[in-house]
Design a protein around this motif. Structure first.
Motif, mmCIF file in Angstrom:
data_model
loop_
_atom_site.group_PDB
_atom_site.id
_atom_site.type_symbol
_atom_site.label_atom_id
_atom_site.label_comp_id
_atom_site.label_asym_id
_atom_site.label_seq_id
_atom_site.Cartn_x
_atom_site.Cartn_y
_atom_site.Cartn_z
ATOM 1 N N MET A 43 -0.899 4.476 3.524
ATOM 2 C CA MET A 43 -1.560 3.389 4.237
ATOM 3 C C MET A 43 -0.547 2.387 4.774
ATOM 4 S SD MET A 43 -4.729 4.291 4.021
ATOM 5 C CE MET A 43 -5.521 2.823 4.645
ATOM 6 N N GLU A 44 0.617 2.293 4.137
ATOM 7 C CA GLU A 44 1.629 1.309 4.528
ATOM 8 C C GLU A 44 2.741 1.897 5.380
ATOM 9 O OE1 GLU A 44 3.038 -0.069 0.799
ATOM 10 O OE2 GLU A 44 1.120 -0.934 0.166
ATOM 11 N N LEU A 45 2.880 3.213 5.394
ATOM 12 C CA LEU A 45 3.965 3.850 6.135
ATOM 13 C C LEU A 45 3.581 4.020 7.598
ATOM 14 C CD1 LEU A 45 5.075 6.606 3.590
ATOM 15 C CD2 LEU A 45 6.411 4.625 4.313
ATOM 16 N N SER A 46 4.491 3.671 8.494
ATOM 17 C CA SER A 46 4.230 3.823 9.922
ATOM 18 C C SER A 46 4.731 5.176 10.403
ATOM 19 C CB SER A 46 4.930 2.709 10.708
ATOM 20 O OG SER A 46 6.345 2.865 10.653
ATOM 21 N N VAL A 47 4.233 5.614 11.541
ATOM 22 C CA VAL A 47 4.687 6.871 12.119
ATOM 23 C C VAL A 47 6.174 6.834 12.461
ATOM 24 C CG1 VAL A 47 4.380 8.473 14.049
ATOM 25 C CG2 VAL A 47 2.382 7.498 12.908
ATOM 26 N N PRO A 48 6.717 5.739 13.026
ATOM 27 C CA PRO A 48 8.173 5.705 13.248
ATOM 28 C C PRO A 48 8.990 5.880 11.968
ATOM 29 C CG PRO A 48 7.111 4.023 14.575
ATOM 30 C CD PRO A 48 6.046 4.592 13.678
ATOM 31 N N GLU A 49 8.529 5.312 10.849
ATOM 32 C CA GLU A 49 9.232 5.515 9.582
ATOM 33 C C GLU A 49 9.213 6.987 9.182
ATOM 34 O OE1 GLU A 49 8.767 1.703 6.736
ATOM 35 O OE2 GLU A 49 6.848 2.462 7.493
#
Length: 429
Positions: free
Chosen positions: A131-137
């Protein structure tokens, strides 16, 4: 060289998926040198575990917080293992485990169903780190990985076993639960009602299969454009704990009203029930009633379970609360609208349009972004195998013990560049 062992690890298992998976996992952890205990809350838990280090909890739910605190202290627990993290006994144990620095291992049905299961640390679904991780990460973490994207098979392969184990679990509770006087189901129905629903589902499966094939044939040969609504079980934790709806009827009304207001008049709306839908809620009757109420009765259809792939192949878009089946929608590059908290709800590939606008002209997802997201999951929390069939459990156990014993959770290991190579399957539907 440092060997991965279970020395000095002390595991406490709570409730698991129906069937022998937790018992087999506990046996394998003992072989690594770990100590393993299981708390059972009813005769069904006991029957699937056996006698080895089994702790029967027979007190009330109100006494559970103090009891689990005592178990953590008395057994010097280092690791907590459970299936799902929202039912009261699990949520309370997770809360106390976090406060004590105990590692929490959570299993769930696969985010990338049908042939994967989910293993995470700390929490799952709306409580997941995803839920906290972004696609760029995720994209940056994948730069060192060279694995191919894996095709998803078209079926689970163990639905009958799933239903059978659920039937046997509730039968044990109904017939031999005398010592567990404090047992309280985490769902609204009592055990007798649950048992009858499982029994009815086993008996009616052939007839429902005929009904499903007829309804599917009508949609696939109707020659009309259609949108697909993916339904969930109303009592499912993701629906109850991570969505804005308290009943499935509320979602049905939102979906049908949005369709009536926004969709072109020649489009249709197809509701597909969850494969384990057992009739405890009147989904089909409510769909018919609401379709008449909003003036779209001839354009709304209901299909009871079955395979999803064939319906998706011809659909224009899909809506859901937060069903994991939506991953198959995104895999095909189809527009998707969700209403609840979901691990795949990323702005790159889930529509932010109001529902009436979505039905009128849905925006397409960024398929490249979704492919990064999917690869990230397959390199971290999604494990090939299943809980219910013997072959699925064997495949799952080949990898999950090493992940449990790893000092890092799967997401951190990949992000930090420490992840071990992952075994992948290329399965044929």
């Amino acid at each position: 060289m440092i060997r991965t062992t279970g020395d000095n690890r002390r595991f406490l298992f709570l409730q698991g998926p129906h069937g022998p998976f937790f018992r087999q996992l506990g046996t394998m952890l003992r072989r690594t040198g770990a100590e393993v205990w299981r708390v059972g809350f009813n005769r069904g838990d006991q029957g699937y575990w056996g006698r080895a280090n089994y702790i029967a909890y027979t007190d009330s739910q109100e006494a559970w917080p103090e009891a689990v605190a005592g178990l953590f202290t008395r057994l010097a627990i280092t690791d907590l293992v459970l299936y799902g993290d929202t039912r009261f006994i699990h949520a309370e144990a997770v809360r106390q485990a976090h406060a004590r620095g105990i590692t929490v291992h959570v299993f769930e049905e696969g985010y990338l169903r049908p042939w994967w299961v989910t293993y995470e640390r700390g929490g799952s679904n709306g409580n997941s780190r995803l839920m906290e991780l972004s696609v760029p990460e995720m994209h940056r973490a994948l730069e060192a990985c060279e694995t191919d994207l894996i095709d998803a098979p078209a079926h689970w392969g163990d639905m009958r076993q799933h239903v059978f184990y659920g039937f046997a679990y509730h039968a044990r509770i109904l017939l031999a639960n005398g010592r567990y006087r404090g047992f309280k189901p985490h769902r609204a129905l009592d055990v007798g009602a649950e048992f009858r629903l499982y029994l009815r589902r086993l008996v009616e499966m052939p007839l429902q299969g005929i009904e499903r094939r007829i309804a599917t044939w009508r949609v696939r040969t109707g020659g009309f454009p259609y949108h697909l609504a993916l339904l969930q079980l109303e009592h499912d934790a993701s629906f109850q704990m991570h969505s804005p709806f308290s009943t499935m009827t509320e979602f049905l009304e939102v979906a049908i009203r949005g369709f009536a207001e926004g969709a072109p008049p020649h489009h249709h709306l197809v509701f597909k029930a969850h494969p384990l839908e057992d009739g405890r809620t009147q989904v089909k009757a409510n769909i018919r009633r609401l379709a008449r109420q909003y003036g779209v009765a001839g354009r709304v259809h209901f299909i009871r379970g079955g395979k999803l792939a064939g319906l998706l192949n011809h659909a224009r878009s899909s809506v859901t609360v937060n069903s994991t089946a939506a991953q198959q929608v995104l895999w095909r590059g189809m527009p998707l609208k969700v209403f609840g908290d979901a691990v795949y709800d990323k702005p790159e590939f889930v529509s932010t349009q109001p529902l009436r606008e979505f039905f009128a002209a849905p925006t397409r997802p960024d398929l490249r972004a979704y492919r990064d997201y999917r690869r990230f999951l397959l390199e971290t929390s999604q494990l090939p195998g299943g809980f219910y069939s013997a072959s699925g459990r064997r495949q799952l156990l080949r990898q999950v013990v090493d992940l449990i014993l790893s000092p890092e959770d799967p997401y951190t290991a990949l992000i930090e560049g420490h992840a071990a190579p992952r075994q992948h399957l290329r399965l044929v539907p």
